[in-house]
Design a protein around this motif. Structure first.
Motif, PDB file in Angstrom:
ATOM      1  N   VAL A 274      -7.743  30.110  18.837  1.00  0.00           N
ATOM      2  CA  VAL A 274      -6.503  29.522  18.328  1.00  0.00           C
ATOM      3  C   VAL A 274      -5.617  29.041  19.473  1.00  0.00           C
ATOM      4  CG1 VAL A 274      -6.540  30.810  16.171  1.00  0.00           C
ATOM      5  CG2 VAL A 274      -5.388  31.808  18.142  1.00  0.00           C
ATOM      6  N   HIS A 275      -5.660  29.748  20.605  1.00  0.00           N
ATOM      7  CA  HIS A 275      -4.858  29.298  21.754  1.00  0.00           C
ATOM      8  C   HIS A 275      -5.403  27.972  22.284  1.00  0.00           C
ATOM      9  CE1 HIS A 275      -2.450  29.358  25.387  1.00  0.00           C
ATOM     10  NE2 HIS A 275      -3.557  29.172  26.086  1.00  0.00           N
ATOM     11  N   GLY A 276      -6.723  27.874  22.393  1.00  0.00           N
ATOM     12  CA  GLY A 276      -7.318  26.625  22.863  1.00  0.00           C
ATOM     13  C   GLY A 276      -7.025  25.476  21.917  1.00  0.00           C
ATOM     14  N   LEU A 277      -7.120  25.746  20.615  1.00  0.00           N
ATOM     15  CA  LEU A 277      -6.827  24.710  19.622  1.00  0.00           C
ATOM     16  C   LEU A 277      -5.368  24.285  19.716  1.00  0.00           C
ATOM     17  CD1 LEU A 277      -7.592  22.991  17.186  1.00  0.00           C
ATOM     18  CD2 LEU A 277      -7.144  24.984  15.730  1.00  0.00           C
ATOM     19  N   ALA A 278      -4.475  25.260  19.852  1.00  0.00           N
ATOM     20  CA  ALA A 278      -3.043  24.950  19.966  1.00  0.00           C
ATOM     21  C   ALA A 278      -2.768  24.101  21.202  1.00  0.00           C
ATOM     22  CB  ALA A 278      -2.241  26.247  20.022  1.00  0.00           C
ATOM     23  N   GLN A 279      -3.340  24.500  22.329  1.00  0.00           N
ATOM     24  CA  GLN A 279      -3.113  23.773  23.578  1.00  0.00           C
ATOM     25  C   GLN A 279      -3.652  22.351  23.505  1.00  0.00           C
ATOM     26  OE1 GLN A 279      -1.564  25.670  26.319  1.00  0.00           O
ATOM     27  NE2 GLN A 279      -1.058  23.554  26.805  1.00  0.00           N
TER      28      GLN A 279
ATOM     29  N   HIS B 138      -4.960  16.076  22.922  1.00  0.00           N
ATOM     30  CA  HIS B 138      -6.411  15.903  22.960  1.00  0.00           C
ATOM     31  C   HIS B 138      -7.039  16.020  21.574  1.00  0.00           C
ATOM     32  CE1 HIS B 138      -6.251  15.887  27.282  1.00  0.00           C
ATOM     33  NE2 HIS B 138      -5.664  17.071  27.304  1.00  0.00           N
ATOM     34  N   LEU B 139      -6.334  16.669  20.650  1.00  0.00           N
ATOM     35  CA  LEU B 139      -6.761  16.763  19.262  1.00  0.00           C
ATOM     36  C   LEU B 139      -5.585  16.376  18.378  1.00  0.00           C
ATOM     37  CD1 LEU B 139      -8.814  20.099  19.162  1.00  0.00           C
ATOM     38  CD2 LEU B 139      -9.711  17.771  18.929  1.00  0.00           C
ATOM     39  N   PRO B 140      -5.843  15.872  17.167  1.00  0.00           N
ATOM     40  CA  PRO B 140      -4.750  15.473  16.273  1.00  0.00           C
ATOM     41  C   PRO B 140      -3.874  16.658  15.890  1.00  0.00           C
ATOM     42  CG  PRO B 140      -6.853  14.590  15.518  1.00  0.00           C
ATOM     43  CD  PRO B 140      -7.178  15.586  16.581  1.00  0.00           C
ATOM     44  N   SER B 141      -2.596  16.399  15.681  1.00  0.00           N
ATOM     45  CA  SER B 141      -1.676  17.431  15.225  1.00  0.00           C
ATOM     46  C   SER B 141      -1.905  17.694  13.747  1.00  0.00           C
ATOM     47  CB  SER B 141      -0.230  16.990  15.442  1.00  0.00           C
ATOM     48  OG  SER B 141       0.079  15.886  14.601  1.00  0.00           O
TER      49      SER B 141
END
Length: 212
Positions: free
Chosen positions: A166-171, A177-180
């Motif tokens: 979840v931290h990597g996804l959040a960052q 780098h990924l859609p919000s």
């Protein structure tokens, strides 16, 4: 010629300075990032002398630490709102709330987990605040393990894996780098669920937990 805005000094009362400095610093952080925060600049905006502010914050880093502490407290409060009645939904929602917090407070989130600005071990109260917030995730996983929903691997390992995801996804989302969540509302849920499905004790328990 337009009038100058009323100085913040007009609203200052004895004893309010730490709170007002904290709020002004938080506003600056949200808009410009931690590099824009200066005690002298804050003192000028508040209409007080720099020494008056230094009596409450010994240096810039101590003020940043207080901002990060309040960030972890806010994150913990959000995580605690998750309904724990269903192990599966609780685990998914914990992840979604975590990512949502980072997307709502990107610069505060970066400060909380940056390490470069506030290295671990320098501000004990900050370390404790982070641990307490992290405990909500660990407790949620522990409850899922107790009912046999999650594989009985070491709790610390499972928690580290969940947190890393979840931290990597959040960052990645706050750095673009990924859609919000607004651009791709189901991305976070899909990624969190992907980890969860790989951690299930067995499919029978999954069906039991999700059945009406």
């Amino acid at each position: 010629m337009p009038r100058n805005p009323t100085p913040l000094k007009a609203t200052y009362h004895h004893g309010d300075l730490p709170h007002q400095a904290h709020q002004l610093a938080l506003e600056t952080l949200r808009e410009h990032g931690d590099a824009a925060i200066s005690l002298r600049a804050l003192a000028k905006q508040l209409g007080v002398s720099a020494p008056a502010l230094y009596r409450h914050f010994i240096d810039r880093e101590s003020l940043l630490a207080e901002l990060a502490i309040s960030g972890f407290e806010s994150l913990r409060e959000r995580l605690q709102t998750v309904d724990q009645s269903s192990p599966r939904l609780a685990l998914v929602d914990i992840g979604l709330v975590y990512v949502s917090f980072a997307q709502d407070e990107p610069n505060l989130y970066r400060l909380m987990f940056g390490g470069r600005v506030l290295p671990r071990g320098v501000h004990p109260r900050l370390d404790v605040a982070g641990k307490i917030a992290f405990q909500v995730l660990e407790d949620t996983i522990a409850r899922a393990q107790q009912v046999g929903y999650v594989k009985p691997i070491p709790l610390s390992l499972m928690t580290a894996a969940a947190w890393s995801l979840v931290h990597g996804l959040a960052q990645l989302t706050i750095d673009g780098h990924l859609p919000s969540a607004k651009a791709e509302p189901h991305l976070a849920e899909g990624v969190v669920t992907l980890l969860l499905e790989g951690s299930l004790a067995n499919n029978e328990q999954q069906l039991k937990d999700t059945s009406p």
